[in-house]
Design a protein around this motif. Structure first.
Motif, PDB file in Angstrom:
ATOM      1  N   LEU A 129       6.909   3.760  -7.909  1.00 49.08           N
ATOM      2  CA  LEU A 129       7.951   2.747  -7.734  1.00 49.08           C
ATOM      3  C   LEU A 129       7.375   1.470  -7.129  1.00 49.08           C
ATOM      4  O   LEU A 129       7.693   0.357  -7.564  1.00 49.08           O
ATOM      5  N   ALA A 130       6.512   1.621  -6.119  1.00 49.86           N
ATOM      6  CA  ALA A 130       5.936   0.446  -5.460  1.00 49.86           C
ATOM      7  C   ALA A 130       5.005  -0.322  -6.393  1.00 49.86           C
ATOM      8  O   ALA A 130       4.999  -1.560  -6.399  1.00 49.86           O
ATOM      9  N   ALA A 131       4.201   0.395  -7.178  1.00 48.76           N
ATOM     10  CA  ALA A 131       3.275  -0.274  -8.091  1.00 48.76           C
ATOM     11  C   ALA A 131       4.030  -1.070  -9.146  1.00 48.76           C
ATOM     12  O   ALA A 131       3.671  -2.216  -9.461  1.00 48.76           O
ATOM     13  N   LEU A 132       5.087  -0.475  -9.698  1.00 52.25           N
ATOM     14  CA  LEU A 132       5.879  -1.165 -10.706  1.00 52.25           C
ATOM     15  C   LEU A 132       6.611  -2.359 -10.098  1.00 52.25           C
ATOM     16  O   LEU A 132       6.585  -3.476 -10.653  1.00 52.25           O
ATOM     17  N   ALA A 187      -1.986   4.052 -11.584  1.00 45.88           N
ATOM     18  CA  ALA A 187      -3.348   3.551 -11.377  1.00 45.88           C
ATOM     19  C   ALA A 187      -3.582   2.238 -12.119  1.00 45.88           C
ATOM     20  O   ALA A 187      -4.283   1.351 -11.621  1.00 45.88           O
ATOM     21  N   ARG A 188      -2.998   2.101 -13.294  1.00 50.60           N
ATOM     22  CA  ARG A 188      -3.177   0.863 -14.053  1.00 50.60           C
ATOM     23  C   ARG A 188      -2.471  -0.313 -13.381  1.00 50.60           C
ATOM     24  O   ARG A 188      -2.979  -1.441 -13.388  1.00 50.60           O
ATOM     25  N   MET A 189      -1.292  -0.057 -12.806  1.00 52.83           N
ATOM     26  CA  MET A 189      -0.537  -1.135 -12.174  1.00 52.83           C
ATOM     27  C   MET A 189      -1.093  -1.516 -10.804  1.00 52.83           C
ATOM     28  O   MET A 189      -0.886  -2.634 -10.335  1.00 52.83           O
ATOM     29  N   ALA A 190      -1.792  -0.591 -10.154  1.00 52.54           N
ATOM     30  CA  ALA A 190      -2.412  -0.899  -8.863  1.00 52.54           C
ATOM     31  C   ALA A 190      -3.637  -1.785  -9.088  1.00 52.54           C
ATOM     32  O   ALA A 190      -4.316  -1.689 -10.117  1.00 52.54           O
ATOM     33  N   THR A 191      -3.909  -2.638  -8.116  1.00 55.61           N
ATOM     34  CA  THR A 191      -5.130  -3.447  -8.200  1.00 55.61           C
ATOM     35  C   THR A 191      -6.307  -2.736  -7.551  1.00 55.61           C
ATOM     36  O   THR A 191      -7.458  -3.035  -7.862  1.00 55.61           O
ATOM     37  N   HIS A 192      -6.017  -1.816  -6.628  1.00 56.47           N
ATOM     38  CA  HIS A 192      -7.054  -1.050  -5.940  1.00 56.47           C
ATOM     39  C   HIS A 192      -6.555   0.376  -5.750  1.00 56.47           C
ATOM     40  O   HIS A 192      -5.395   0.598  -5.377  1.00 56.47           O
ATOM     41  N   HIS A 201       0.860  -1.189   0.000  1.00 54.23           N
ATOM     42  CA  HIS A 201       0.000   0.000   0.000  1.00 54.23           C
ATOM     43  C   HIS A 201       0.893   1.235   0.000  1.00 54.23           C
ATOM     44  O   HIS A 201       1.614   1.481   0.960  1.00 54.23           O
ATOM     45  N   SER A 202       0.859   1.992  -1.074  1.00 54.22           N
ATOM     46  CA  SER A 202       1.665   3.210  -1.183  1.00 54.22           C
ATOM     47  C   SER A 202       0.771   4.439  -1.046  1.00 54.22           C
ATOM     48  O   SER A 202      -0.432   4.379  -1.287  1.00 54.22           O
ATOM     49  N   VAL A 203       1.404   5.553  -0.661  1.00 56.11           N
ATOM     50  CA  VAL A 203       0.639   6.777  -0.461  1.00 56.11           C
ATOM     51  C   VAL A 203       1.179   7.933  -1.292  1.00 56.11           C
ATOM     52  O   VAL A 203       0.444   8.546  -2.050  1.00 56.11           O
ATOM     53  N   THR A 204       2.451   8.265  -1.182  1.00 53.64           N
ATOM     54  CA  THR A 204       2.979   9.428  -1.895  1.00 53.64           C
ATOM     55  C   THR A 204       3.268   9.100  -3.363  1.00 53.64           C
ATOM     56  O   THR A 204       3.493   7.947  -3.716  1.00 53.64           O
ATOM     57  N   PRO A 205       3.281  10.104  -4.269  1.00 50.87           N
ATOM     58  CA  PRO A 205       3.354   9.843  -5.711  1.00 50.87           C
ATOM     59  C   PRO A 205       4.587   9.053  -6.151  1.00 50.87           C
ATOM     60  O   PRO A 205       4.461   8.050  -6.858  1.00 50.87           O
ATOM     61  N   LYS A 206       5.776   9.515  -5.776  1.00 46.81           N
ATOM     62  CA  LYS A 206       6.984   8.804  -6.201  1.00 46.81           C
ATOM     63  C   LYS A 206       7.014   7.403  -5.626  1.00 46.81           C
ATOM     64  O   LYS A 206       7.282   6.417  -6.347  1.00 46.81           O
ATOM     65  N   ARG A 219      -2.206  -4.709  -4.713  1.00 48.46           N
ATOM     66  CA  ARG A 219      -1.369  -3.508  -4.813  1.00 48.46           C
ATOM     67  C   ARG A 219      -2.284  -2.281  -4.703  1.00 48.46           C
ATOM     68  O   ARG A 219      -3.055  -1.990  -5.620  1.00 48.46           O
ATOM     69  N   ILE A 220      -2.197  -1.594  -3.585  1.00 50.95           N
ATOM     70  CA  ILE A 220      -3.096  -0.478  -3.268  1.00 50.95           C
ATOM     71  C   ILE A 220      -2.311   0.830  -3.348  1.00 50.95           C
ATOM     72  O   ILE A 220      -1.167   0.907  -2.908  1.00 50.95           O
TER      73      ILE A 220
END
Length: 383
Positions: A95-98, A136-141, A86-91, A108-109
């Protein structure tokens, strides 16, 4: 217990918004907090409850350092096999989603809390918006911290309506009603310390001093208002990230005796207790948490009529809205607060009631836990 990872760029985000939520999640999950934290630093409220992992995530764009951070996260995710990230900030989110997609993390939130590109134009806007679309595409939620921000993102085709949602009524963390509450003794003490008489009307800004937060507009509006109202004061609380103080002082030179710069503080609620009206003339805002915090203290707000803020203020009920970037309109709303004390106090009462009813931290945290149950699959008892 299932394993989750929370990824942010810096400790400041955790301290300002996420401590209560992470603590609540740690009662049901094995939580790993991943962020750029200096060696030897700690998060006293969380270190005993969660694992803290230092990661080389930087806020500014740096291809070499960003690639290093991506490889670090891929290796960490692959090794630890988290059930959710679960990531919060943009950068940190990109990185976390990828990394999460590469490591095949099943859940992946990401939480959107505002868009830097909303006030940009040209190539910069296109690149930053494209990055959010990819995230947004790489995140599942996808979680968004206000309904109007979600509408903005859906209209802009950054997120889909099906994948995105707002928890409770909005806000990333809700408001601590015990911490943010009216305090007459504190009001007297702060005013005495700053040399402000009780009968004056104090306008308050709390936040980073940045051009896109509208602080120069606020300075101009106050400079004009202060020439007609000798009982008007302005308190500015927050770090000066863009070196704006000299410009603000020049703008307000004729009313400088009623202008105070406080700088960074750990207890903004003290200055809220001493104020009468919060001002947030921002050009972009994901939600406007400071408005709800001030509301919980019992003071209304004057703020710009933009997405995010329109969720935090019920117009003419808990505060007044002005056109973003319109100094004359901002001054007019501040004047309205000066002239109509009865209405100002009524809006403050309404604001406090609404903050407690719709944006308490208990409400938002409960909604977050329910969301995790639905997407990660743990029972409410944590079994």
């Amino acid at each position: 217990m299932k394993k989750i990872a929370i990824i942010v760029s810096s400790p400041g985000t955790v301290k300002a918004f996420l401590t209560d939520q992470i603590e609540a999640l740690s009662g049901r999950y094995q939580v790993c907090l991943i962020l750029n934290i200096a060696k030897g630093d700690s998060l006293p409220d969380l270190n005993a409850k969660v694992e803290v992992v230092a990661a080389p995530i930087v806020r500014n764009i740096s291809l070499f350092r960003d690639l290093h951070a991506l490889l670090f996260l891929v290796a960490l995710f692959s090794r630890r096999r988290f059930d959710a990230i679960h990531s919060v900030t943009p950068k940190a989110g990109l990185l976390a989603a990828l990394a999460g997609a590469i490591a095949r993390i099943p859940v992946r939130i990401h939480t959107f809390t505002g868009q830097v590109w909303a006030t940009r134009s040209g190539l910069a806007r296109h690149m930053l918006k494209t990055a959010d679309k990819a995230l947004a595409r790489m995140a599942t939620h996808v979680l968004v911290d206000s309904p109007s921000q979600r509408d903005f993102l859906v209209r802009g085709r950054v997120v889909s309506a099906e994948k995105s949602r707002v928890l409770a009524n909005g806000s990333i963390c809700g408001v601590d009603r015990f911490r943010f509450r009216p305090d007459s003794e504190l009001r007297k003490r702060i005013r005495q310390r700053e040399g402000i008489a009780e009968e004056t009307v104090v306008f308050l800004y709390v936040g980073r001093l940045k051009v896109d937060k509208g602080v120069l507009d606020l300075a101009q509006a106050f400079a004009r208002l202060g020439m007609d109202y000798g009982e008007a004061w302005l308190l500015i609380v927050g770090p000066d990230e863009e070196g704006l103080r000299p410009r603000i002082e020049r703008i307000c030179s004729l009313v400088a005796s009623r202008l105070r710069f406080v700088g960074s503080v750990t207890a903004p609620q003290e200055y809220m207790a001493a104020a009468d009206v919060l001002c947030l003339p921002s050009y972009r805002e994901g939600f406007g948490s400071v408005i709800i915090e001030a509301a919980s203290v019992g003071i209304p707000a004057v703020a710009s009529n933009i997405y995010g803020i329109t969720d935090a203020i019920e117009s003419n009920v808990t505060g007044l809205l002005h056109a973003a970037g319109d100094v004359a309109d901002l001054q007019s709303r501040m004047k309205q607060m000066m002239d109509d004390q009865e209405s100002r106090k009524r809006m403050g009462v309404n604001a406090r009631l609404r903050a407690g009813r719709s944006y308490s931290k208990e409400l938002v945290t409960s909604a977050l836990l329910d969301f995790y149950v639905s997407v990660v699959g743990v029972s409410p008892q944590g079994t």
